[in-house]
Scaffold this motif. Structure first.
Motif, mmCIF file in Angstrom:
data_model
loop_
_atom_site.group_PDB
_atom_site.id
_atom_site.type_symbol
_atom_site.label_atom_id
_atom_site.label_comp_id
_atom_site.label_asym_id
_atom_site.label_seq_id
_atom_site.Cartn_x
_atom_site.Cartn_y
_atom_site.Cartn_z
ATOM 1 N N GLY A 102 0.783 -1.224 0.000
ATOM 2 C CA GLY A 102 0.000 0.000 0.000
ATOM 3 C C GLY A 102 0.818 1.278 0.000
ATOM 4 N N TYR A 103 2.054 1.232 0.549
ATOM 5 C CA TYR A 103 2.834 2.477 0.597
ATOM 6 C C TYR A 103 4.309 2.278 0.243
ATOM 7 C CZ TYR A 103 3.965 1.038 5.473
ATOM 8 O OH TYR A 103 4.377 0.379 6.616
ATOM 9 N N HIS A 104 4.678 1.102 -0.240
ATOM 10 C CA HIS A 104 6.013 0.902 -0.800
ATOM 11 C C HIS A 104 5.969 1.126 -2.315
ATOM 12 C CE1 HIS A 104 6.872 -0.897 3.085
ATOM 13 N NE2 HIS A 104 8.158 -0.940 2.752
ATOM 14 N N PHE A 105 7.069 1.637 -2.858
ATOM 15 C CA PHE A 105 7.064 1.969 -4.281
ATOM 16 C C PHE A 105 7.035 0.713 -5.140
ATOM 17 C CE2 PHE A 105 9.142 2.514 -8.354
ATOM 18 C CZ PHE A 105 8.393 3.551 -8.876
ATOM 19 N N GLN A 106 6.115 0.701 -6.100
ATOM 20 C CA GLN A 106 6.111 -0.282 -7.166
ATOM 21 C C GLN A 106 5.276 0.271 -8.319
ATOM 22 O OE1 GLN A 106 3.185 -3.085 -4.542
ATOM 23 N NE2 GLN A 106 3.996 -4.056 -6.349
ATOM 24 N N PRO A 107 5.619 -0.085 -9.551
ATOM 25 C CA PRO A 107 4.853 0.406 -10.697
ATOM 26 C C PRO A 107 3.474 -0.245 -10.747
ATOM 27 C CG PRO A 107 6.500 -1.173 -11.413
ATOM 28 C CD PRO A 107 6.743 -0.938 -9.956
ATOM 29 N N PRO A 108 2.608 0.199 -11.651
ATOM 30 C CA PRO A 108 1.246 -0.357 -11.703
ATOM 31 C C PRO A 108 1.224 -1.860 -11.936
ATOM 32 C CG PRO A 108 1.414 1.611 -13.077
ATOM 33 C CD PRO A 108 2.805 1.267 -12.660
ATOM 34 N N LYS A 109 2.171 -2.362 -12.698
ATOM 35 C CA LYS A 109 2.221 -3.793 -12.994
ATOM 36 C C LYS A 109 3.617 -4.135 -13.486
ATOM 37 C CE LYS A 109 0.444 -3.128 -17.710
ATOM 38 N NZ LYS A 109 -0.576 -3.551 -18.700
ATOM 39 N N ASN A 110 3.845 -5.445 -13.683
ATOM 40 C CA ASN A 110 5.060 -5.956 -14.306
ATOM 41 C C ASN A 110 6.257 -5.999 -13.353
ATOM 42 O OD1 ASN A 110 3.525 -6.276 -16.623
ATOM 43 N ND2 ASN A 110 4.204 -4.359 -17.524
ATOM 44 N N TRP A 111 7.385 -6.340 -13.927
ATOM 45 C CA TRP A 111 8.626 -6.562 -13.189
ATOM 46 C C TRP A 111 9.339 -5.253 -12.902
ATOM 47 C CZ3 TRP A 111 11.767 -10.514 -11.227
ATOM 48 C CH2 TRP A 111 13.097 -10.173 -10.997
ATOM 49 N N ILE A 112 9.921 -5.160 -11.688
ATOM 50 C CA ILE A 112 10.800 -4.048 -11.338
ATOM 51 C C ILE A 112 11.997 -4.622 -10.598
ATOM 52 C CG2 ILE A 112 9.494 -3.645 -9.219
ATOM 53 C CD1 ILE A 112 10.305 -0.787 -9.223
ATOM 54 N N ASN A 113 13.176 -4.068 -10.846
ATOM 55 C CA ASN A 113 14.296 -4.350 -9.966
ATOM 56 C C ASN A 113 14.975 -3.049 -9.567
ATOM 57 O OD1 ASN A 113 14.982 -5.258 -12.862
ATOM 58 N ND2 ASN A 113 17.051 -5.118 -12.034
ATOM 59 N N GLU A 114 16.311 -2.962 -9.589
ATOM 60 C CA GLU A 114 16.963 -1.893 -8.849
ATOM 61 C C GLU A 114 16.745 -0.496 -9.423
ATOM 62 O OE1 GLU A 114 20.518 -3.497 -11.396
ATOM 63 O OE2 GLU A 114 18.770 -4.344 -10.402
#
Length: 572
Positions: free
Chosen positions: A45-57
């Motif tokens: 709910g309050y950690h950064f992540q994009p709307p969808k898909n893979w994220i790394n550094e």
């Protein structure tokens, strides 16, 4: 190998085959049962992540014209690690984020087969520059370093980037490992020259190669690395100064007698970030750790699922900020089914401990703006083998601060020095449910009502042969979920605490659906863990304080807040 079917007559084999085919036609295959991990209530709910898909550094965090910029590795086509490019988000406060889309993707010869990680640097005239690794061959990940500059540097959002025709700016020399040559650092400027580090590997030695330039276009490698150690490939290098006294952050180019330097590397095989503190000589281009064994008795930013981190200097608040990536602990098919994978830890302010032997980290103060309803507990004694629930608020998205007091360390267990460099093994052997002397005591978070699911964050205090306390901090997710196919490692680190003189130790945990981010003793030891409860989800999540030791533990003060969700992925 002998098989009894070989002796069956051909007509019998044919009959068996026909029966099998008929059976398959009669019973249609059942559709796959969705995993509980795909429950949207496990998305943070309050950690950064994009709307969808893979994220790394994060590739290049920076502050520019009133905006924080976050560039990060991102797969726009799915939730697995392929096709990674540089995506771009901006924020006024490092907590609420607006998405801008892609910043860098393959477009020139020197990055046509991949745009990998890197860093950001602010030039002397105020121009931001992105320096990144490109892959320029289809048959092997041949790695070179490139730059990108803003198309319009008067745009505070830096929406568009261009790649100059003098790319690549750095290529591997003859004899270097061309597939282990990446992740250029933020550059620093001393004595009329820019310096930058590129991570590498030579034999079994991690390398911090130094390159110098007067114009940020033409770069020459120094005769020897800034530093090297037998630890395998060094990825995502970071090198920056810290004040010997005080929490104020410094620009990366600050160089004086009042600073120490931090060299951080991400170990490709071990998958964690470690750092040393030492001195830097700009004339000889040498860095020497204060602890000459520091490359082998390793200090870590975080003893949990935290990797490929990057710091930047925030001139608006005069602080150095650390950003790190926490990947998932479920399976790749689950990630694909839920449509996302990976988050970033809450950004942390970072500074040198007054003792000079380690760094201290603390969540940036802006996260506190999300605090809402709260409850408090004061001066409550938790008897041995007892626990109590913290009631009155929803705890699946919460911030908890607690101070413990231990009246006596006499019952502390003896410390076995065989575990001096293996805190996780000690924690696995003496987990949260393994009764002890002084501890284990701490929190059960994301716990079910009947405690069949719980993630334990706790301390356990030992005494060495001289009677000095040895404080172990653990996050034990072994009972975090009844679900299968989950990676549930125990994370642990030792805490440099003054518990012997004060009898006190503190703990803070940021809880956010599928992540537990904890800070022991005011940020001296940090552990982030990814967990996926199958029962303790949403309003079914509970919070407890427990004590499984032989002595009383007093909760001198506990305060917990419900946390509002941040505004994430709005259009800028």
């Amino acid at each position: 190998m002998w098989n009894p079917l070989w002796v069956l007559r051909p007509w019998l084999l044919l009959l068996l085959l026909q029966l099998a085919i008929g059976s398959m036609e009669a019973v249609a295959p059942s559709p796959p049962v969705p995993s509980f991990v795909t429950n949207p209530l496990l998305r943070t709910g309050y950690h950064f992540q994009p709307p969808k898909n893979w994220i790394n550094e994060a590739g290049g965090p920076l502050y520019y014209k009133g905006w924080y910029h976050l560039f990060y590795q991102y797969n726009p086509k799915g939730a697995d690690w392929v096709n990674t490019l540089w995506a771009h988000s901006v924020s006024r406060d490092l907590i609420n984020w607006n998405v801008l889309g892609l910043a860098l993707e393959p477009s020139i010869r020197s990055d046509q087969y991949g745009v990998w990680s890197g860093s950001a640097t602010i030039l002397l005239d105020g121009t931001p520059v992105l320096v990144y690794t490109g892959i320029n061959r289809p048959d092997t990940p041949y790695q070179v370093q490139n730059v990108a500059i803003p198309k319009n540097k008067s745009d505070p959002l830096l929406r568009e980037w261009v790649k100059p025709d003098y790319n690549p700016i750095i290529v591997p020399d003859s004899g270097m490992n061309v597939t282990q040559f990446r992740d250029p650092s933020t550059a620093w400027h001393i004595d009329g020259q820019w310096r930058i580090l590129v991570g590498g590997e030579k034999g079994s030695h991690g390398q911090a190669y130094v390159y110098r330039s007067t114009d940020f276009k033409h770069w020459v490698r120094a005769k020897h690395p800034l530093h090297s150690a037998t630890s395998g490939m060094w990825e995502c290098l970071d090198f920056f100064p810290v004040l010997i006294q005080g929490q104020k952050g410094l620009d990366t180019s600050e160089h004086s007698g009042r600073v120490k330097y931090v060299l951080k590397s991400s170990l490709e095989k071990a998958r964690y970030d470690y750092y040393t503190i030492g001195t830097y000589n700009s004339r000889t281009e040498r860095y020497v750790p204060d602890d000459l064994n520091g490359d082998y008795h390793r200090l870590r930013y975080d003893y949990g699922k935290f990797y490929a981190s990057k710091t930047f200097f925030d001139p608006a608040r005069q602080r150095r900020v650390l950003v790190g990536w926490a990947n998932e602990s479920d399976t790749v098919p689950d990630d694909i089914a839920k449509g996302w994978s990976g988050i970033h830890a809450i950004p942390r302010k970072i500074w040198l401990d007054p003792g000079g032997k380690q760094l201290v980290q603390w969540p940036i103060e802006e996260v506190e703006q999300l605090r809402r309803k709260s409850v408090s507990v004061t001066n409550k004694v938790v008897k041995p083998r007892n626990h109590f629930e913290v009631k009155g608020l929803e705890t699946y998205q919460a911030d908890v601060e607690v101070s413990f007091e231990i009246p006596s360390l006499e019952r502390a267990e003896p410390f076995d020095h065989a575990f001096s460099n293996d805190a996780p093994k000690l924690c696995r052997m003496k987990g949260a449910d393994n009764k002890g002397g002084v501890g284990p005591f701490g929190l059960w978070v994301l716990a079910s009502a009947n405690l069949e699911e719980k993630t334990a964050v706790f301390f356990r205090i030992f005494k060495d042969g001289h009677g000095k306390p040895v404080v172990l901090m653990c996050t034990d997710p072994s009972k975090s979920s009844l679900g299968r196919d989950l990676d549930k490692p125990t994370y642990a680190g030792f805490v440099n605490s003054n518990v012997s003189s004060s009898g006190k130790i503190s703990l803070r945990s940021l809880i956010d659906h599928s992540v537990v981010e904890s800070f022991g003793a005011g940020g001296k030891t940090c552990i982030i863990s990814r967990v996926y409860p199958s029962i303790a989800i949403g309003q079914n999540a509970h919070l407890y304080v427990f004590n499984n030791g032989d002595v009383d533990v007093k909760v001198s003060r506990l305060k917990a807040w419900e946390m509002e969700s941040s505004k994430m992925n709005n259009s800028a």
